[in-house]
Design a protein around this motif. Structure first.
Motif, PDB file in Angstrom:
ATOM      1  N   ALA A  74     -21.345 -11.764  31.001  1.00 44.27           N
ATOM      2  CA  ALA A  74     -23.066 -10.924  31.583  1.00 44.27           C
ATOM      3  C   ALA A  74     -22.504  -9.610  31.435  1.00 44.27           C
ATOM      4  CB  ALA A  74     -22.685 -11.099  33.099  1.00 44.27           C
ATOM      5  N   GLN A  75     -21.508  -8.836  31.166  1.00 44.24           N
ATOM      6  CA  GLN A  75     -21.313  -7.907  31.370  1.00 44.24           C
ATOM      7  C   GLN A  75     -21.165  -6.716  30.513  1.00 44.24           C
ATOM      8  OE1 GLN A  75     -18.415  -6.456  35.055  1.00 44.24           O
ATOM      9  NE2 GLN A  75     -19.869  -7.939  36.347  1.00 44.24           N
ATOM     10  N   SER A  76     -20.641  -7.942  29.294  1.00 43.75           N
ATOM     11  CA  SER A  76     -20.155  -6.939  27.916  1.00 43.75           C
ATOM     12  C   SER A  76     -21.039  -7.518  27.119  1.00 43.75           C
ATOM     13  CB  SER A  76     -18.548  -7.157  27.768  1.00 43.75           C
ATOM     14  OG  SER A  76     -17.790  -6.576  28.841  1.00 43.75           O
ATOM     15  N   PRO A  77     -22.726  -7.683  26.682  1.00 44.64           N
ATOM     16  CA  PRO A  77     -23.199  -7.987  26.034  1.00 44.64           C
ATOM     17  C   PRO A  77     -22.930  -7.525  24.842  1.00 44.64           C
ATOM     18  CG  PRO A  77     -24.080  -6.734  27.340  1.00 44.64           C
ATOM     19  CD  PRO A  77     -22.977  -7.218  28.006  1.00 44.64           C
ATOM     20  N   MET A  78     -22.933  -8.134  23.679  1.00 45.54           N
ATOM     21  CA  MET A  78     -22.231  -7.945  22.736  1.00 45.54           C
ATOM     22  C   MET A  78     -23.554  -6.111  21.673  1.00 45.54           C
ATOM     23  SD  MET A  78     -19.621  -8.995  20.726  1.00 45.54           S
ATOM     24  CE  MET A  78     -19.073  -8.614  22.492  1.00 45.54           C
ATOM     25  N   PRO A  79     -23.029  -5.170  21.460  1.00 42.44           N
ATOM     26  CA  PRO A  79     -23.741  -4.156  20.949  1.00 42.44           C
ATOM     27  C   PRO A  79     -24.447  -4.217  19.208  1.00 42.44           C
ATOM     28  CG  PRO A  79     -21.569  -3.206  20.606  1.00 42.44           C
ATOM     29  CD  PRO A  79     -21.640  -4.760  21.613  1.00 42.44           C
ATOM     30  N   ASP A  80     -25.652  -4.021  19.087  1.00 47.24           N
ATOM     31  CA  ASP A  80     -26.022  -3.621  17.509  1.00 47.24           C
ATOM     32  C   ASP A  80     -26.539  -2.435  17.763  1.00 47.24           C
ATOM     33  OD1 ASP A  80     -26.595  -4.329  15.573  1.00 47.24           O
ATOM     34  OD2 ASP A  80     -28.066  -6.125  15.754  1.00 47.24           O
ATOM     35  N   THR A  81     -25.509  -1.574  17.380  1.00 47.53           N
ATOM     36  CA  THR A  81     -25.965  -0.355  17.032  1.00 47.53           C
ATOM     37  C   THR A  81     -26.369   0.088  15.125  1.00 47.53           C
ATOM     38  OG1 THR A  81     -23.197   0.440  16.684  1.00 47.53           O
ATOM     39  CG2 THR A  81     -24.377   0.516  18.720  1.00 47.53           C
ATOM     40  N   GLY A  82     -26.092  -1.088  14.594  1.00 43.98           N
ATOM     41  CA  GLY A  82     -26.363  -0.736  13.425  1.00 43.98           C
ATOM     42  C   GLY A  82     -24.633  -0.488  12.558  1.00 43.98           C
ATOM     43  N   SER A  83     -23.781  -0.392  13.324  1.00 40.79           N
ATOM     44  CA  SER A  83     -22.921  -0.089  12.319  1.00 40.79           C
ATOM     45  C   SER A  83     -21.194  -0.412  12.890  1.00 40.79           C
ATOM     46  CB  SER A  83     -22.406   1.315  12.385  1.00 40.79           C
ATOM     47  OG  SER A  83     -21.640   1.935  13.549  1.00 40.79           O
ATOM     48  N   ALA A  85     -18.347   0.495  13.416  1.00 45.96           N
ATOM     49  CA  ALA A  85     -17.857   0.954  14.151  1.00 45.96           C
ATOM     50  C   ALA A  85     -18.376   1.618  15.304  1.00 45.96           C
ATOM     51  CB  ALA A  85     -17.260   2.888  13.730  1.00 45.96           C
ATOM     52  N   GLY A  86     -19.938   2.326  15.799  1.00 47.72           N
ATOM     53  CA  GLY A  86     -20.536   2.431  16.817  1.00 47.72           C
ATOM     54  C   GLY A  86     -20.783   1.098  17.698  1.00 47.72           C
ATOM     55  N   ASP A  87     -20.641  -0.372  17.156  1.00 45.94           N
ATOM     56  CA  ASP A  87     -20.874  -1.574  17.736  1.00 45.94           C
ATOM     57  C   ASP A  87     -19.039  -1.596  18.660  1.00 45.94           C
ATOM     58  OD1 ASP A  87     -23.613  -2.330  16.769  1.00 45.94           O
ATOM     59  OD2 ASP A  87     -22.057  -3.714  15.471  1.00 45.94           O
ATOM     60  N   LEU A  88     -18.278  -1.672  17.588  1.00 46.61           N
ATOM     61  CA  LEU A  88     -16.481  -1.715  18.877  1.00 46.61           C
ATOM     62  C   LEU A  88     -16.677  -0.268  19.944  1.00 46.61           C
ATOM     63  CD1 LEU A  88     -14.323  -1.946  15.513  1.00 46.61           C
ATOM     64  CD2 LEU A  88     -15.484  -3.555  17.466  1.00 46.61           C
ATOM     65  N   ARG A  89     -17.527   0.831  19.675  1.00 43.42           N
ATOM     66  CA  ARG A  89     -17.217   2.267  20.342  1.00 43.42           C
ATOM     67  C   ARG A  89     -18.039   1.308  21.636  1.00 43.42           C
ATOM     68  NH1 ARG A  89     -14.003   5.095  18.177  1.00 43.42           N
ATOM     69  NH2 ARG A  89     -14.477   6.069  15.748  1.00 43.42           N
ATOM     70  N   ALA A  93     -16.620   0.325  25.191  1.00 39.77           N
ATOM     71  CA  ALA A  93     -16.412   1.098  26.483  1.00 39.77           C
ATOM     72  C   ALA A  93     -16.442   0.041  27.796  1.00 39.77           C
ATOM     73  CB  ALA A  93     -17.907   2.177  26.387  1.00 39.77           C
ATOM     74  N   GLN A  94     -17.867  -0.628  26.896  1.00 34.91           N
ATOM     75  CA  GLN A  94     -18.445  -1.454  28.084  1.00 34.91           C
ATOM     76  C   GLN A  94     -17.181  -2.531  28.801  1.00 34.91           C
ATOM     77  OE1 GLN A  94     -21.104  -4.360  25.992  1.00 34.91           O
ATOM     78  NE2 GLN A  94     -23.109  -2.516  26.155  1.00 34.91           N
ATOM     79  N   VAL A  95     -16.418  -3.275  28.018  1.00 34.64           N
ATOM     80  CA  VAL A  95     -15.293  -4.068  28.624  1.00 34.64           C
ATOM     81  C   VAL A  95     -14.667  -3.078  29.602  1.00 34.64           C
ATOM     82  CG1 VAL A  95     -12.708  -4.850  27.898  1.00 34.64           C
ATOM     83  CG2 VAL A  95     -14.987  -5.254  26.725  1.00 34.64           C
ATOM     84  N   ALA A  96     -14.268  -2.094  29.285  1.00 34.58           N
ATOM     85  CA  ALA A  96     -13.227  -0.320  29.665  1.00 34.58           C
ATOM     86  C   ALA A  96     -14.084  -0.096  31.129  1.00 34.58           C
ATOM     87  CB  ALA A  96     -13.207   0.671  29.224  1.00 34.58           C
ATOM     88  N   ARG A  97     -16.026  -0.648  31.137  1.00 37.15           N
ATOM     89  CA  ARG A  97     -16.530  -0.087  32.555  1.00 37.15           C
ATOM     90  C   ARG A  97     -15.950  -1.408  33.206  1.00 37.15           C
ATOM     91  NH1 ARG A  97     -19.458   2.462  29.187  1.00 37.15           N
ATOM     92  NH2 ARG A  97     -20.853   0.879  28.879  1.00 37.15           N
ATOM     93  N   GLY A 104     -13.668  -6.278  38.556  1.00 34.57           N
ATOM     94  CA  GLY A 104     -13.003  -5.424  37.586  1.00 34.57           C
ATOM     95  C   GLY A 104     -11.943  -6.283  37.391  1.00 34.57           C
ATOM     96  N   LEU A 105     -11.142  -6.080  38.689  1.00 30.93           N
ATOM     97  CA  LEU A 105      -9.469  -6.324  38.078  1.00 30.93           C
ATOM     98  C   LEU A 105      -9.187  -7.899  39.049  1.00 30.93           C
ATOM     99  CD1 LEU A 105      -6.782  -5.442  37.918  1.00 30.93           C
ATOM    100  CD2 LEU A 105      -6.781  -4.518  40.104  1.00 30.93           C
ATOM    101  N   ALA A 106     -10.621  -7.610  39.368  1.00 29.21           N
ATOM    102  CA  ALA A 106     -10.165  -8.920  40.427  1.00 29.21           C
ATOM    103  C   ALA A 106     -10.597 -10.031  39.390  1.00 29.21           C
ATOM    104  CB  ALA A 106     -11.268  -9.624  41.184  1.00 29.21           C
ATOM    105  N   VAL A 107     -11.665 -10.279  38.409  1.00 29.65           N
ATOM    106  CA  VAL A 107     -11.787 -10.711  37.657  1.00 29.65           C
ATOM    107  C   VAL A 107     -10.320 -11.156  36.123  1.00 29.65           C
ATOM    108  CG1 VAL A 107     -13.606 -11.262  35.581  1.00 29.65           C
ATOM    109  CG2 VAL A 107     -14.380 -10.708  37.660  1.00 29.65           C
TER     110      VAL A 107
END
Length: 187
Positions: A74-83, A85-89, A93-97, A104-107
């Motif tokens: 739920a917390q890290s949906p797959m982005p679709d930025t058009g590239s 590189a943009g999707d991975l960044r 960043a979402q996963v890091a947050r 986060g640490l508990a999960v």
């Protein structure tokens, strides 16, 4: 149409109870760690009967697996930025947050603990990995459809997600520069 014939409302009492039970599990993992609480304690914390948890999830392990899968998905949906590189960044960043946030640490600890807990734990780990791989593959397939260099989902797991998870487990900081660097090295 009478009340029994109506379809269940998404977000109704059932969803609210599920969210409360999930939060109770996450709180207990944060406070006590994996394996240090019972279904009864989860039920008391969530304000539901033990039987409600057993009826819905069947066992504590199944509940814990559901919590980990739900939170990670739920917390890290797959982005679709058009590239790619943009999707991975964006995804990194979402996963890091997510993994450095309040629960986060508990999960992350729950996911690690589940995957090391016998046959059922191996299955839980496989389920978590399969869901993450499926999500990543959808991002990579979109990149391939745009004629971008195709990466392997396991490479993304190994070279972007795993280092972030390890840093969080060892109490190390995840800076935006570090996360971007992981993506840069992958690309």
């Amino acid at each position: 149409m009478n009340e029994r014939q109506r379809a269940r409302r998404p977000g109704g009492r059932s969803a609210r109870v599920g969210a409360e039970v999930h939060q109770a599990v996450t709180d207990l993992i944060s406070e006590r760690g994996y394996g240090n609480f019972t279904v009864g304690e989860v039920a008391a914390r969530a304000g539901v009967a033990d039987s409600s948890i057993y009826r819905r999830w069947g066992s504590l392990e199944t509940l814990l697996t559901d919590v980990a899968l739900t939170r990670l998905n739920a917390q890290s949906p797959m982005p679709d930025t058009g590239s790619l590189a943009g999707d991975l960044r964006t995804y990194a960043a979402q996963v890091a947050r997510e993994i450095t946030g309040p629960d986060g640490l508990a999960v992350v600890r729950l996911a690690v603990a589940l995957s090391g807990n016998g046959q059922q734990g191996l299955q839980a780990g496989a389920d978590l990995r399969a869901e993450r791989t499926r999500q990543l593959q959808s991002m990579l397939d979109r990149a391939r459809d745009r004629d971008e260099h195709a990466l392997d989902a396991f490479d993304v797991l190994d070279h972007i997600l795993a280092p972030m998870y390890i840093r969080v487990l060892f109490g190390m900081e995840l800076t935006p520069d570090y996360v971007d660097g992981l993506v840069d090295r992958m690309l």
